[in-house]
Motif scaffolding. Structure first.
Motif, PDB file in Angstrom:
ATOM      1  N   SER A  76      -4.555   6.373  -9.784  1.00 20.08           N
ATOM      2  CA  SER A  76      -4.101   5.188 -10.508  1.00 20.08           C
ATOM      3  C   SER A  76      -4.471   3.974  -9.692  1.00 20.08           C
ATOM      4  N   ARG A  77      -4.775   2.911 -10.390  1.00 18.38           N
ATOM      5  CA  ARG A  77      -5.081   1.674  -9.685  1.00 18.38           C
ATOM      6  C   ARG A  77      -3.777   1.049  -9.177  1.00 18.38           C
ATOM      7  N   ALA A  78      -3.783   0.692  -7.905  1.00 18.37           N
ATOM      8  CA  ALA A  78      -2.595   0.086  -7.303  1.00 18.37           C
ATOM      9  C   ALA A  78      -2.479  -1.369  -7.742  1.00 18.37           C
ATOM     10  N   GLN A  79      -1.279  -1.756  -8.097  1.00 19.01           N
ATOM     11  CA  GLN A  79      -1.044  -3.153  -8.465  1.00 19.01           C
ATOM     12  C   GLN A  79       0.018  -3.805  -7.600  1.00 19.01           C
ATOM     13  N   ASN A  80       0.787  -2.973  -6.930  1.00 15.35           N
ATOM     14  CA  ASN A  80       1.853  -3.497  -6.084  1.00 15.35           C
ATOM     15  C   ASN A  80       1.631  -3.024  -4.651  1.00 15.35           C
ATOM     16  N   VAL A  81       2.240  -3.731  -3.719  1.00 15.47           N
ATOM     17  CA  VAL A  81       2.260  -3.265  -2.334  1.00 15.47           C
ATOM     18  C   VAL A  81       3.721  -3.098  -1.941  1.00 15.47           C
ATOM     19  N   HIS A  82       4.030  -1.879  -1.540  1.00 17.79           N
ATOM     20  CA  HIS A  82       5.414  -1.512  -1.263  1.00 17.79           C
ATOM     21  C   HIS A  82       5.680  -1.500   0.240  1.00 17.79           C
ATOM     22  N   HIS A  83       6.866  -1.965   0.636  1.00 13.55           N
ATOM     23  CA  HIS A  83       7.305  -1.868   2.030  1.00 13.55           C
ATOM     24  C   HIS A  83       8.025  -0.537   2.228  1.00 13.55           C
ATOM     25  N   LEU A  84       7.484   0.325   3.065  1.00 13.86           N
ATOM     26  CA  LEU A  84       8.115   1.630   3.306  1.00 13.86           C
ATOM     27  C   LEU A  84       9.514   1.426   3.887  1.00 13.86           C
ATOM     28  N   LYS A  85       9.602   0.581   4.889  1.00 19.62           N
ATOM     29  CA  LYS A  85      10.918   0.152   5.360  1.00 19.62           C
ATOM     30  C   LYS A  85      11.163  -1.214   4.738  1.00 19.62           C
ATOM     31  N   GLU A  86      12.221  -1.301   3.973  1.00 17.79           N
ATOM     32  CA  GLU A  86      12.466  -2.517   3.197  1.00 17.79           C
ATOM     33  C   GLU A  86      12.558  -3.759   4.064  1.00 17.79           C
ATOM     34  N   VAL A  87      12.056  -4.844   3.502  1.00 16.02           N
ATOM     35  CA  VAL A  87      12.074  -6.130   4.215  1.00 16.02           C
ATOM     36  C   VAL A  87      13.502  -6.475   4.635  1.00 16.02           C
ATOM     37  N   LYS A  88      14.449  -6.169   3.767  1.00 15.51           N
ATOM     38  CA  LYS A  88      15.842  -6.513   4.064  1.00 15.51           C
ATOM     39  C   LYS A  88      16.398  -5.739   5.256  1.00 15.51           C
ATOM     40  N   ASP A  89      15.864  -4.539   5.461  1.00 16.23           N
ATOM     41  CA  ASP A  89      16.328  -3.753   6.606  1.00 16.23           C
ATOM     42  C   ASP A  89      15.515  -4.048   7.859  1.00 16.23           C
ATOM     43  N   ARG A  90      14.220  -4.251   7.684  1.00 19.35           N
ATOM     44  CA  ARG A  90      13.344  -4.476   8.832  1.00 19.35           C
ATOM     45  C   ARG A  90      12.414  -5.658   8.591  1.00 19.35           C
ATOM     46  N   PRO A  91      12.976  -6.872   8.610  1.00 12.64           N
ATOM     47  CA  PRO A  91      12.125  -8.047   8.389  1.00 12.64           C
ATOM     48  C   PRO A  91      11.010  -8.157   9.429  1.00 12.64           C
ATOM     49  N   ASP A  92      11.229  -7.572  10.595  1.00 12.00           N
ATOM     50  CA  ASP A  92      10.202  -7.634  11.640  1.00 12.00           C
ATOM     51  C   ASP A  92       8.955  -6.831  11.253  1.00 12.00           C
ATOM     52  N   LEU A  93       9.116  -5.900  10.296  1.00  9.61           N
ATOM     53  CA  LEU A  93       7.966  -5.100   9.852  1.00  9.61           C
ATOM     54  C   LEU A  93       7.369  -5.604   8.540  1.00  9.61           C
ATOM     55  N   ALA A  94       7.800  -6.780   8.106  1.00 10.85           N
ATOM     56  CA  ALA A  94       7.367  -7.297   6.806  1.00 10.85           C
ATOM     57  C   ALA A  94       5.852  -7.455   6.717  1.00 10.85           C
ATOM     58  N   LEU A  95       5.205  -7.718   7.845  1.00  9.69           N
ATOM     59  CA  LEU A  95       3.755  -7.942   7.828  1.00  9.69           C
ATOM     60  C   LEU A  95       3.003  -6.870   8.601  1.00  9.69           C
ATOM     61  N   THR A  96       3.638  -5.743   8.812  1.00 12.01           N
ATOM     62  CA  THR A  96       3.001  -4.667   9.564  1.00 12.01           C
ATOM     63  C   THR A  96       2.283  -3.739   8.589  1.00 12.01           C
ATOM     64  N   LEU A  97       0.986  -3.659   8.746  1.00 11.10           N
ATOM     65  CA  LEU A  97       0.175  -2.911   7.790  1.00 11.10           C
ATOM     66  C   LEU A  97       0.620  -1.451   7.650  1.00 11.10           C
ATOM     67  N   ASP A  98       1.053  -0.862   8.758  1.00 15.86           N
ATOM     68  CA  ASP A  98       1.513   0.529   8.714  1.00 15.86           C
ATOM     69  C   ASP A  98       2.775   0.703   7.885  1.00 15.86           C
ATOM     70  N   ASN A  99       3.465  -0.384   7.629  1.00 18.50           N
ATOM     71  CA  ASN A  99       4.687  -0.315   6.830  1.00 18.50           C
ATOM     72  C   ASN A  99       4.405  -0.590   5.351  1.00 18.50           C
ATOM     73  N   LEU A 100       3.145  -0.788   5.008  1.00 16.68           N
ATOM     74  CA  LEU A 100       2.789  -1.151   3.636  1.00 16.68           C
ATOM     75  C   LEU A 100       2.022  -0.031   2.959  1.00 16.68           C
ATOM     76  N   GLU A 101       2.252   0.085   1.654  1.00 16.58           N
ATOM     77  CA  GLU A 101       1.589   1.125   0.887  1.00 16.58           C
ATOM     78  C   GLU A 101       1.257   0.571  -0.493  1.00 16.58           C
ATOM     79  N   SER A 102       0.018   0.752  -0.906  1.00 18.01           N
ATOM     80  CA  SER A 102      -0.382   0.305  -2.242  1.00 18.01           C
ATOM     81  C   SER A 102       0.088   1.321  -3.268  1.00 18.01           C
ATOM     82  N   VAL A 103       0.695   0.836  -4.326  1.00 21.16           N
ATOM     83  CA  VAL A 103       1.230   1.741  -5.351  1.00 21.16           C
ATOM     84  C   VAL A 103       0.996   1.160  -6.749  1.00 21.16           C
TER      85      VAL A 103
END
Ligand SMILES: [Zn+2]
Ligand SMILES: [Zn+2]
Length: 108
Positions: A54-81
């Motif tokens: 499926s074509r990804a349209q969203n980018v999901h934070h594996l660890k939610e921004v609200k729980d780990r704002p420090d990982l908000a821009l960490t590529l390893d914490n992101l997943e295209s879905v």
């Protein structure tokens, strides 16, 4: 690249006030989001695990921004879905913790 201290403070303020939209509209996030999509070839990583495409349209934070704002821009914490998988992921989380309904702001 990680998030700067000033930016993190700004983000923590948004989380406290529960006003996340400025984050999702911020150019720093837009750029990182684009990077994640390109890394994943615009392919939904959840569907891929099941052998589907499926074509990804969203980018999901594996660890939610609200729980780990420090990982908000960490590529390893992101997943295209894709949108369906994204909804599914967040539905599951909602059943686990009875917090108020999640608005998928990551679409921006
Ligand atoms: Zn999918
Ligand atoms: Zn998400």
């Amino acid at each position: 690249m990680t998030i700067s201290r000033e930016r993190l403070r700004w983000l923590e303020g948004l989380i406290r006030e529960d006003k996340m939209i400025p984050f999702y509209k911020w150019s720093g996030w837009r750029k990182k989001r684009q990077e994640a999509l390109e890394r994943d070839n615009y392919e939904c990583q959840e569907c891929k695990r099941e052998g589907k495409y499926s074509r990804a349209q969203n980018v999901h934070h594996l660890k939610e921004v609200k729980d780990r704002p420090d990982l908000a821009l960490t590529l390893d914490n992101l997943e295209s879905v894709c949108i369906q998988c994204h909804n599914k992921i967040h539905d599951k989380r909602l059943k686990k913790d009875k917090r108020k309904p999640f608005v998928i702001e990551e679409r921006w």
